[in-house]
Design a protein around this motif. Structure first.
Motif, PDB file in Angstrom:
ATOM      1  N   LEU A   9       0.824  -1.212   0.000  1.00 22.97           N
ATOM      2  CA  LEU A   9       0.000   0.000   0.000  1.00 22.97           C
ATOM      3  C   LEU A   9       0.856   1.260   0.000  1.00 22.97           C
ATOM      4  O   LEU A   9       0.497   2.265  -0.627  1.00 22.97           O
ATOM      5  CB  LEU A   9      -0.922  -0.011   1.230  1.00 22.97           C
ATOM      6  N   THR A  27     -10.395   9.335  -3.275  1.00 25.18           N
ATOM      7  CA  THR A  27     -11.379   9.084  -4.320  1.00 25.18           C
ATOM      8  C   THR A  27     -12.121  10.370  -4.654  1.00 25.18           C
ATOM      9  O   THR A  27     -12.305  11.245  -3.801  1.00 25.18           O
ATOM     10  CB  THR A  27     -12.361   7.981  -3.888  1.00 25.18           C
ATOM     11  N   SER A 299     -15.271  -3.944   2.077  1.00 27.70           N
ATOM     12  CA  SER A 299     -14.670  -4.539   0.872  1.00 27.70           C
ATOM     13  C   SER A 299     -15.719  -4.969  -0.149  1.00 27.70           C
ATOM     14  O   SER A 299     -15.490  -5.881  -0.947  1.00 27.70           O
ATOM     15  CB  SER A 299     -13.795  -5.745   1.248  1.00 27.70           C
ATOM     16  N   LEU A 302     -14.489  -5.142  -3.880  1.00 33.30           N
ATOM     17  CA  LEU A 302     -13.164  -5.649  -4.234  1.00 33.30           C
ATOM     18  C   LEU A 302     -13.207  -6.841  -5.188  1.00 33.30           C
ATOM     19  O   LEU A 302     -12.338  -6.974  -6.052  1.00 33.30           O
ATOM     20  CB  LEU A 302     -12.383  -6.016  -2.977  1.00 33.30           C
ATOM     21  N   THR A 305     -13.692  -5.480  -8.567  1.00 34.55           N
ATOM     22  CA  THR A 305     -12.462  -4.804  -8.982  1.00 34.55           C
ATOM     23  C   THR A 305     -11.444  -5.816  -9.488  1.00 34.55           C
ATOM     24  O   THR A 305     -10.785  -5.603 -10.519  1.00 34.55           O
ATOM     25  CB  THR A 305     -11.877  -4.001  -7.806  1.00 34.55           C
ATOM     26  N   GLY A 318      -9.319   0.594  -6.961  1.00 35.01           N
ATOM     27  CA  GLY A 318     -10.503   0.063  -6.295  1.00 35.01           C
ATOM     28  C   GLY A 318     -10.879   0.902  -5.096  1.00 35.01           C
ATOM     29  O   GLY A 318     -10.066   1.668  -4.564  1.00 35.01           O
ATOM     30  N   SER A 319     -12.115   0.769  -4.639  1.00 34.04           N
ATOM     31  CA  SER A 319     -12.588   1.556  -3.495  1.00 34.04           C
ATOM     32  C   SER A 319     -13.781   0.860  -2.860  1.00 34.04           C
ATOM     33  O   SER A 319     -14.234  -0.178  -3.322  1.00 34.04           O
ATOM     34  CB  SER A 319     -12.980   2.970  -3.953  1.00 34.04           C
ATOM     35  N   VAL A 322     -12.576  -0.029   2.225  1.00 35.57           N
ATOM     36  CA  VAL A 322     -11.447  -0.950   2.210  1.00 35.57           C
ATOM     37  C   VAL A 322     -10.487  -0.560   3.334  1.00 35.57           C
ATOM     38  O   VAL A 322      -9.950   0.544   3.345  1.00 35.57           O
ATOM     39  CB  VAL A 322     -10.713  -0.921   0.860  1.00 35.57           C
ATOM     40  N   ALA A 327      -6.390  -3.551   1.825  1.00 38.02           N
ATOM     41  CA  ALA A 327      -5.838  -2.922   0.626  1.00 38.02           C
ATOM     42  C   ALA A 327      -4.432  -3.418   0.354  1.00 38.02           C
ATOM     43  O   ALA A 327      -4.077  -3.742  -0.792  1.00 38.02           O
ATOM     44  CB  ALA A 327      -5.844  -1.404   0.797  1.00 38.02           C
ATOM     45  N   SER A 330      -4.583  -6.966  -0.932  1.00 38.25           N
ATOM     46  CA  SER A 330      -5.150  -7.059  -2.280  1.00 38.25           C
ATOM     47  C   SER A 330      -4.190  -6.544  -3.332  1.00 38.25           C
ATOM     48  O   SER A 330      -4.096  -7.103  -4.435  1.00 38.25           O
ATOM     49  CB  SER A 330      -6.471  -6.272  -2.333  1.00 38.25           C
ATOM     50  N   VAL A 339      -5.723   1.915  -4.052  1.00 35.52           N
ATOM     51  CA  VAL A 339      -6.983   1.989  -3.329  1.00 35.52           C
ATOM     52  C   VAL A 339      -7.364   3.460  -3.209  1.00 35.52           C
ATOM     53  O   VAL A 339      -6.566   4.301  -2.792  1.00 35.52           O
ATOM     54  CB  VAL A 339      -6.912   1.325  -1.934  1.00 35.52           C
TER      55      VAL A 339
END
Length: 708
Positions: A9, A27, A299, A302, A305, A318-319, A322, A327, A330, A339
């Motif tokens: 991350l 986001t 999630s 996800l 995504t 992705g969002s 999360v 995150a 993933s 994320v």
């Protein structure tokens, strides 16, 4: 330095030619913080600058209107539809860049969702055709006072787009892209989701055209692809540019995951550098407003995504609620590349820096109450229940102490703990006085009824524990004590009083007040509760140890699930926040619940989006929701009332909970003022305002004491 706890991350990333210092993006959100004329002013700049200071890699500035005011979806929306907006946009990017973050503009046209454009300026809604009638009406969940704000609204005209309109829109998106690049944005996100203009063409649900822009998947994508190619031609091959796509449309026969994978491949082929994956929903269904792009379930998006990620070779963002640990896992597993966080970064814009410093426990937690998005729905700017500075980053901060004061904070609930930690951080001497034997106040009870609150409770307790705050538990605040301590000023955060309203039968032994329920659920003793239950010792044995100063509320929740001294049939009188959350709590524990509320509509105190979800869930679980009740009377085994249609109703009840009667209480504050103290009353003591009121009141009191 990268925290070993989040190696993926917090690692550098890349979108096209844009290098990013980590994989966390803000986001794109419409926060309604721009000026009334669409220009960017200090309020939006300071909001995004705080996120940049907090260490985020990428900021995506939301809903930047390419045709503004046409296509505008809310007040305070940012415009990029004319060169006159460039100075404010340039000032925004310059301020963000000072702190090492990158910023992108999200190009936007509201299309069918541009109700504000119609309401304010009378513009028609641009669309591929006339949309299907909504399945339900989410305004059914509005309170009467909220509905009053919608009075006088007329049905908007729909502008079915012809070729000239499509060509104009394509040119507007391209011109917006030119301005974004000229203003210094590091990239562009094209909004092609959420029912907005491009999304309405992509979806088979809203696009029933029979020309070259409708029918097949390729035809429905024709308009968005024309926009993508026009933007790419305008900004050149090396400028970072990506597209936001719906992975599916929930609650209607619209976009499916297979559609979305095909759309993603088309977008990649047309020249996009990445894809942001989102989800849309049937807007007439209130519950679905928290089951798509702003989900209540962790999630939630996800898996979708990951499916889109498998279909393309470009990065995927992705969002959707999360957690950082998820995150990181993933990203490491190749399920997404970045994320995009929304609510978490509203609650604490410094989350990235705190993760990087190896201090995730210092992150102020989001409680997923939907204050932020509900404020936009109701025509305001974004607010946050736990972060009262959101949207006011341009206001002066409280000054650090040069001549420290000794401040007594009375009341160990959220308002008191927040006041204490803030004052201590500024260098003041703080004594926190709590009458009970532990901190938390009504937030402890709220954490049982709504578990997301537990994280805030734990965070506030930890912040106070780590601060230089003297905590005095099991202590009653008196003028004599305060004089002995030598305090300079006092904050009173003692909460509301919860009297039992006068209801016939309210004194019967099977009737519990809100305070009775709070004590029962937390394992606290009282002579009255012992008398009513006759079983209190058994409850205290099961949960008492779990509710000590270091309460493990998960154990309390488990114990109360297994046993509570309540019958199977419960009537709750009072359908505001406390009554509704109690109904959810008891229904989940197998009780048959009826909620009886004098007001015509239930859920006051809950934010709109959360209210829509919880009321829908209660209905689905068979909970009776009875608004407009009059002449309520409690009997030995039932509650009787007259419903909103004038019919007499009898609800069988083994126990009755009266969740009404809470009111502010300034008795202590007034008595201390009369004794000569400088007093600041906050939170529910001034009138029931729940968590948001407590946190906002704490900030205001601290500023009043410390100065700005």
């Amino acid at each position: 330095m990268t925290s070993n706890r989040y190696p993926h991350l917090l690692s550098p990333g890349k979108i096209g030619t844009m290098d990013l210092k980590n994989r966390i993006a803000v986001t794109a959100m419409g926060v309604s913080l721009s000026e009334d004329d669409g220009s960017v002013g200090e309020r939006l700049i300071a909001y995004h600058e705080e996120q940049a200071k907090g260490g985020v890699g990428l900021i995506i500035s939301g809903v930047t209107g390419v045709a503004w005011p046409v296509g505008c979806v809310a007040m305070g929306q940012t415009a990029i539809s004319d060169d006159r907006f460039l100075p404010g946009l340039k000032a925004l990017t310059e301020r963000v860049h000072r702190h090492g973050a990158k910023i992108a503009a999200q190009l936007h046209h509201g299309g069918l969702v541009a109700g504000y454009s119609h309401m304010r300026w009378g513009h028609a809604l641009w669309a591929p055709g006339y949309p299907p009638a909504p399945k339900g009406n989410f305004t059914d969940y509005f309170l009467m006072e909220e509905l009053a704000g919608l009075s006088g609204m007329k049905m908007p005209e729909i502008k079915i787009m012809e070729q000239a309109d499509i060509d104009l829109a394509v040119s507007q998106f391209a011109a917006g892209a030119r301005r974004a690049k000229e203003a210094g944005f590091d990239g562009i996100e094209l909004h092609s989701g959420h029912g907005y203009l491009l999304s309405s063409f992509i979806s088979p649900y809203t696009n029933q055209r029979t020309d070259q822009y409708g029918g097949s998947r390729e035809n429905r994508m024709r308009f968005p692809l024309e926009v993508i190619r026009a933007i790419r031609a305008e900004v050149g091959p090396d400028y970072p540019f990506w597209v936001k796509l719906d992975s599916r449309e929930i609650g209607k026969a619209g976009i499916t995951i297979e559609d979305a994978k095909a759309h993603a491949k088309m977008v990649e082929a047309a020249g996009a550098d990445a894809i942001t994956v989102t989800t849309y929903h049937e807007t007439g269904d209130g519950a679905l407003h928290s089951e798509s792009h702003t989900p209540h379930v962790e999630s939630f998006n996800l898996s979708a995504t990951a499916e889109l990620k498998s279909a393309v070779s470009i990065p995927v963002l992705g969002s959707g609620r999360v957690e950082p640990e998820t995150a990181d896992r993933s990203i490491g597993g190749g399920e997404l590349d970045f994320v995009a966080m929304g609510r978490k970064l509203l609650a604490d814009p410094h989350l990235p820096n705190k993760l990087l410093a190896g201090m995730p426990d210092k992150v102020r937690p989001c409680v997923y109450c939907y204050t932020c998005i509900s404020a936009i729905y109701m025509g305001g700017s974004a607010r946050c229940a736990v972060n009262p500075e959101l949207g006011f980053e341009d206001q002066p901060a409280a000054r650090p102490a040069t001549a420290p004061k000794h401040v007594a904070v009375i009341g160990g609930g959220p308002g008191g703990m927040e006041s204490a930690r803030r004052l201590s951080a500024l260098g003041h001497k703080v004594t926190l006085i709590e009458q009970s034997d532990r901190l938390g106040g009504t937030l402890r009870f709220a954490s049982l009824a709504y578990p997301a609150n537990e994280r805030l409770l734990g965070w506030l307790r930890q912040e106070v524990e780590e601060a230089d705050v003297t905590v005095r538990l099991s202590t009653k605040a008196t003028p004599e004590l305060l004089r002995a301590l030598g305090v300079d000023e006092v904050i009173v955060a003692t909460g509301a009083v919860r009297g039992m309203p006068e209801i016939p039968g309210g004194d019967l032994p099977h009737v519990f007040s809100g305070d009775d329920m709070r004590r029962m659920m937390l394992g606290e003793s009282s002579d009255e509760l012992k008398r009513k239950t006759g079983l209190f010792t058994r409850l205290a044995t099961k949960v008492g140890a779990a509710t000590g100063a270091t309460a493990n509320l998960a154990l309390v929740r488990k114990a109360t699930h297994a046993w509570m001294p309540l019958g199977d049939r419960i009537a709750i009188i009072g359908g505001e926040l406390v009554g509704i959350e109690l109904a959810e709590f008891l229904a989940e524990r197998g009780r048959k619940v009826q909620v009886i509320e004098p007001a015509p509509r239930l859920g006051k105190g809950l934010t709109l989006v959360r209210r829509m979800r919880i009321l829908s869930e209660l209905k689905a679980h068979g909970v009776g929701l009875n608004g407009g009740a009059k002449d309520i009377a409690i009997h030995k085994d039932a509650v009787c009332f007259t419903d909103g249609q004038g019919n007499l109703q009898t609800m069988p009840a083994d126990n009755v909970i009266v969740a009404m009667g809470a009111a502010g209480d300034l008795t202590l504050a007034d008595s201390l003022k009369a004794a000569g103290f400088t007093v600041h009353a906050i939170g529910d003591a001034t009138g029931v305002g729940y968590i948001e009121g407590a946190m906002a009141g704490a900030l205001a009191a601290v500023k009043a004491i410390a100065g700005t």
